[in-house]
Design an enzyme around this catalytic site. Structure first.
Site, PDB file in Angstrom:
ATOM      1  N   LYS A  11       0.824  -1.212   0.000  1.00 50.31           N
ATOM      2  CA  LYS A  11       0.000   0.000   0.000  1.00 50.31           C
ATOM      3  C   LYS A  11       0.863   1.269   0.000  1.00 50.31           C
ATOM      4  O   LYS A  11       2.078   1.208   0.253  1.00 50.31           O
ATOM      5  CB  LYS A  11      -0.925  -0.039   1.224  1.00 50.31           C
ATOM      6  CG  LYS A  11      -1.979  -1.170   1.173  1.00 50.31           C
ATOM      7  CD  LYS A  11      -2.961  -1.051   2.335  1.00 50.31           C
ATOM      8  CE  LYS A  11      -4.042  -2.118   2.284  1.00 50.31           C
ATOM      9  NZ  LYS A  11      -5.061  -1.935   3.366  1.00 50.31           N
ATOM     10  N   TYR A  51     -12.225  -2.095  -4.123  1.00 45.88           N
ATOM     11  CA  TYR A  51     -12.755  -2.374  -2.780  1.00 45.88           C
ATOM     12  C   TYR A  51     -14.287  -2.338  -2.749  1.00 45.88           C
ATOM     13  O   TYR A  51     -14.874  -2.122  -1.681  1.00 45.88           O
ATOM     14  CB  TYR A  51     -12.186  -1.371  -1.772  1.00 45.88           C
ATOM     15  CG  TYR A  51     -10.811  -1.740  -1.239  1.00 45.88           C
ATOM     16  CD1 TYR A  51     -10.633  -2.886  -0.462  1.00 45.88           C
ATOM     17  CD2 TYR A  51      -9.698  -0.937  -1.471  1.00 45.88           C
ATOM     18  CE1 TYR A  51      -9.378  -3.221   0.054  1.00 45.88           C
ATOM     19  CE2 TYR A  51      -8.441  -1.262  -0.959  1.00 45.88           C
ATOM     20  CZ  TYR A  51      -8.296  -2.409  -0.191  1.00 45.88           C
ATOM     21  OH  TYR A  51      -7.062  -2.738   0.326  1.00 45.88           O
ATOM     22  N   PHE A  59     -15.797   2.978   6.679  1.00 45.47           N
ATOM     23  CA  PHE A  59     -14.434   3.395   6.350  1.00 45.47           C
ATOM     24  C   PHE A  59     -14.144   3.398   4.845  1.00 45.47           C
ATOM     25  O   PHE A  59     -13.022   3.685   4.431  1.00 45.47           O
ATOM     26  CB  PHE A  59     -13.408   2.498   7.080  1.00 45.47           C
ATOM     27  CG  PHE A  59     -13.573   1.019   6.807  1.00 45.47           C
ATOM     28  CD1 PHE A  59     -13.051   0.440   5.657  1.00 45.47           C
ATOM     29  CD2 PHE A  59     -14.230   0.199   7.711  1.00 45.47           C
ATOM     30  CE1 PHE A  59     -13.197  -0.915   5.399  1.00 45.47           C
ATOM     31  CE2 PHE A  59     -14.377  -1.166   7.469  1.00 45.47           C
ATOM     32  CZ  PHE A  59     -13.855  -1.720   6.305  1.00 45.47           C
ATOM     33  N   ARG A  87      -1.812 -14.257   4.124  1.00 48.24           N
ATOM     34  CA  ARG A  87      -2.560 -13.637   5.229  1.00 48.24           C
ATOM     35  C   ARG A  87      -1.801 -13.796   6.554  1.00 48.24           C
ATOM     36  O   ARG A  87      -1.789 -12.889   7.376  1.00 48.24           O
ATOM     37  CB  ARG A  87      -3.960 -14.261   5.357  1.00 48.24           C
ATOM     38  CG  ARG A  87      -4.892 -14.049   4.171  1.00 48.24           C
ATOM     39  CD  ARG A  87      -5.394 -12.643   3.990  1.00 48.24           C
ATOM     40  NE  ARG A  87      -5.992 -12.066   5.167  1.00 48.24           N
ATOM     41  CZ  ARG A  87      -6.666 -10.910   5.168  1.00 48.24           C
ATOM     42  NH1 ARG A  87      -6.816 -10.215   4.022  1.00 48.24           N
ATOM     43  NH2 ARG A  87      -7.164 -10.417   6.260  1.00 48.24           N
ATOM     44  N   THR A  93      -5.528  -7.166  10.523  1.00 46.88           N
ATOM     45  CA  THR A  93      -5.857  -5.877   9.885  1.00 46.88           C
ATOM     46  C   THR A  93      -5.427  -4.692  10.752  1.00 46.88           C
ATOM     47  O   THR A  93      -4.849  -3.720  10.249  1.00 46.88           O
ATOM     48  CB  THR A  93      -7.392  -5.803   9.647  1.00 46.88           C
ATOM     49  OG1 THR A  93      -7.805  -6.993   8.975  1.00 46.88           O
ATOM     50  CG2 THR A  93      -7.763  -4.589   8.839  1.00 46.88           C
ATOM     51  N   ARG A 104       2.497  -6.414   9.129  1.00 46.03           N
ATOM     52  CA  ARG A 104       1.756  -5.295   9.713  1.00 46.03           C
ATOM     53  C   ARG A 104       2.301  -4.921  11.094  1.00 46.03           C
ATOM     54  O   ARG A 104       2.342  -3.738  11.442  1.00 46.03           O
ATOM     55  CB  ARG A 104       0.266  -5.613   9.746  1.00 46.03           C
ATOM     56  CG  ARG A 104      -0.372  -5.430   8.348  1.00 46.03           C
ATOM     57  CD  ARG A 104      -1.757  -5.992   8.272  1.00 46.03           C
ATOM     58  NE  ARG A 104      -2.499  -5.513   7.098  1.00 46.03           N
ATOM     59  CZ  ARG A 104      -3.634  -6.054   6.678  1.00 46.03           C
ATOM     60  NH1 ARG A 104      -4.164  -7.097   7.304  1.00 46.03           N
ATOM     61  NH2 ARG A 104      -4.242  -5.563   5.618  1.00 46.03           N
ATOM     62  N   ASN A 114      -2.089   0.328   6.743  1.00 41.38           N
ATOM     63  CA  ASN A 114      -1.623  -0.949   7.293  1.00 41.38           C
ATOM     64  C   ASN A 114      -0.767  -1.764   6.327  1.00 41.38           C
ATOM     65  O   ASN A 114      -0.750  -2.990   6.384  1.00 41.38           O
ATOM     66  CB  ASN A 114      -2.796  -1.746   7.875  1.00 41.38           C
ATOM     67  CG  ASN A 114      -3.814  -2.126   6.817  1.00 41.38           C
ATOM     68  OD1 ASN A 114      -3.654  -1.785   5.653  1.00 41.38           O
ATOM     69  ND2 ASN A 114      -4.849  -2.842   7.224  1.00 41.38           N
ATOM     70  N   HIS A 117      -2.170  -5.322   1.398  1.00 39.58           N
ATOM     71  CA  HIS A 117      -3.452  -5.990   1.137  1.00 39.58           C
ATOM     72  C   HIS A 117      -3.154  -7.421   0.724  1.00 39.58           C
ATOM     73  O   HIS A 117      -2.148  -7.679   0.058  1.00 39.58           O
ATOM     74  CB  HIS A 117      -4.196  -5.294  -0.017  1.00 39.58           C
ATOM     75  CG  HIS A 117      -5.354  -6.121  -0.522  1.00 39.58           C
ATOM     76  ND1 HIS A 117      -6.590  -6.083   0.059  1.00 39.58           N
ATOM     77  CD2 HIS A 117      -5.422  -7.053  -1.518  1.00 39.58           C
ATOM     78  CE1 HIS A 117      -7.393  -6.950  -0.564  1.00 39.58           C
ATOM     79  NE2 HIS A 117      -6.696  -7.546  -1.524  1.00 39.58           N
ATOM     80  N   GLU A 128      -9.327 -10.546  -7.887  1.00 42.41           N
ATOM     81  CA  GLU A 128      -8.400  -9.437  -7.624  1.00 42.41           C
ATOM     82  C   GLU A 128      -7.177  -9.488  -8.548  1.00 42.41           C
ATOM     83  O   GLU A 128      -6.675  -8.444  -8.981  1.00 42.41           O
ATOM     84  CB  GLU A 128      -7.965  -9.463  -6.162  1.00 42.41           C
ATOM     85  CG  GLU A 128      -9.123  -9.134  -5.223  1.00 42.41           C
ATOM     86  CD  GLU A 128      -8.749  -9.165  -3.756  1.00 42.41           C
ATOM     87  OE1 GLU A 128      -9.626  -8.881  -2.919  1.00 42.41           O
ATOM     88  OE2 GLU A 128      -7.579  -9.473  -3.424  1.00 42.41           O
TER      89      GLU A 128
HETATM   90  P1  ADP Z   1      -7.852  -6.863   5.375  1.00 43.14           P
HETATM   91  O1  ADP Z   1      -7.069  -5.848   4.595  1.00 43.14           O
HETATM   92  O2  ADP Z   1      -7.072  -7.379   6.554  1.00 43.14           O
HETATM   93  O3  ADP Z   1      -8.407  -7.965   4.510  1.00 43.14           O
HETATM   94  P2  ADP Z   1     -10.589  -5.808   5.435  1.00 43.14           P
HETATM   95  O4  ADP Z   1     -10.801  -6.526   4.137  1.00 43.14           O
HETATM   96  O5  ADP Z   1     -11.559  -6.052   6.526  1.00 43.14           O
HETATM   97  O6  ADP Z   1      -9.113  -6.110   6.012  1.00 43.14           O
HETATM   98  O7  ADP Z   1     -10.581  -4.242   5.180  1.00 43.14           O
HETATM   99  C1  ADP Z   1      -9.927  -3.701   4.044  1.00 43.14           C
HETATM  100  C2  ADP Z   1      -9.091  -2.525   4.482  1.00 43.14           C
HETATM  101  O8  ADP Z   1      -9.969  -1.501   4.967  1.00 43.14           O
HETATM  102  C3  ADP Z   1      -8.137  -2.804   5.653  1.00 43.14           C
HETATM  103  O9  ADP Z   1      -6.902  -3.342   5.274  1.00 43.14           O
HETATM  104  C4  ADP Z   1      -7.978  -1.429   6.242  1.00 43.14           C
HETATM  105  O10 ADP Z   1      -7.011  -0.664   5.511  1.00 43.14           O
HETATM  106  C5  ADP Z   1      -9.343  -0.819   6.043  1.00 43.14           C
HETATM  107  N1  ADP Z   1     -10.157  -1.016   7.252  1.00 43.14           N
HETATM  108  C6  ADP Z   1     -10.747  -2.136   7.692  1.00 43.14           C
HETATM  109  N2  ADP Z   1     -11.408  -1.963   8.848  1.00 43.14           N
HETATM  110  C7  ADP Z   1     -11.243  -0.666   9.151  1.00 43.14           C
HETATM  111  C8  ADP Z   1     -11.689   0.161  10.217  1.00 43.14           C
HETATM  112  N3  ADP Z   1     -12.437  -0.325  11.211  1.00 43.14           N
HETATM  113  N4  ADP Z   1     -11.316   1.462  10.199  1.00 43.14           N
HETATM  114  C9  ADP Z   1     -10.556   1.962   9.208  1.00 43.14           C
HETATM  115  N5  ADP Z   1     -10.092   1.227   8.159  1.00 43.14           N
HETATM  116  C10 ADP Z   1     -10.435  -0.057   8.129  1.00 43.14           C
HETATM  117 MG    MG Z   2      -9.818  -7.921   3.009  1.00 41.21          MG
END
Ligand code: ADP
Ligand code: MG
Length: 142
Positions: A11, A51, A59, A87, A93, A104, A114, A117, A128
């Site tokens: 990212k 997304y 968010f 993962r 996350t 992370r 973070n 992805h 994807e």
């Molecule tokens: P991951 O990236 O671990 O698969 P998710 O698919 O749940 O997580 O969410 C996609 C992205 O959205 C996360 O990597 C993070 O950057 C952002 N995100 C997720 N949950 C939150 C939250 N509660 N507040 C702010 N950003 C969030």
């Molecule tokens: Mg995800």
């Protein structure tokens, strides 16, 4: 364990920190091979398409703004159990909950910024990967 492909994105925060090499090293040292790479700077609209599954989440707008705030490195990883292995290497996350030694835990500043992805299922990995890469871009290393 079955050979799989998965999408990884470094990212904008991690690209800006210049830790691309450190992140790819972790993939390679854990048996994943890079079979396609693409550095790009998404528009907010393109990030929104990537997304789209999160479009109802509170968010979503911030996420699209962040993902289009600078260049990213998208890549396809190949290897045994690639989806779950990636993962695991990423960590949770929220970096505060990420296990020690994960990408992370070491590189993410917040739940928004973070670092990486990773696809969360083999089905989503297929979707994807095709967002960024065509068949001719994928160079199997098997
Ligand atoms: P991951 O990236 O671990 O698969 P998710 O698919 O749940 O997580 O969410 C996609 C992205 O959205 C996360 O990597 C993070 O950057 C952002 N995100 C997720 N949950 C939150 C939250 N509660 N507040 C702010 N950003 C969030
Ligand atoms: Mg995800």
């Amino acid at each position: 364990m079955a050979i799989q492909r998965t999408l990884s994105i470094i990212k904008p925060d991690a690209v800006a920190k210049n830790v691309i090499g450190d992140i790819i090293r972790r993939f390679e040292e854990n048996g994943l091979s890079v079979i396609a790479t693409r550095m790009t700077h998404l528009s907010a609209k393109q990030a929104g398409r990537f997304y789209a599954v999160h479009k109802e989440r509170p968010f979503y707008k911030d996420l699209c703004g962040f993902m289009s705030s600078g260049p990213i490195l998208a890549m396809t990883l190949e290897g045994s159990n690639a989806v779950n292995l990636n993962r695991q290497l990423m960590g949770a996350t929220n970096p505060k909950e990420a296990e020690e030694g994960t990408i992370r835990a070491d590189h993410a500043n917040s739940i928004d910024a973070n670092a990486v992805h990773g696809s969360d299922s083999e089905e989503n990995a297929g979707i994807e990967i095709s967002f960024f890469f065509g068949d001719l871009d994928l160079n199997s290393r098997l």
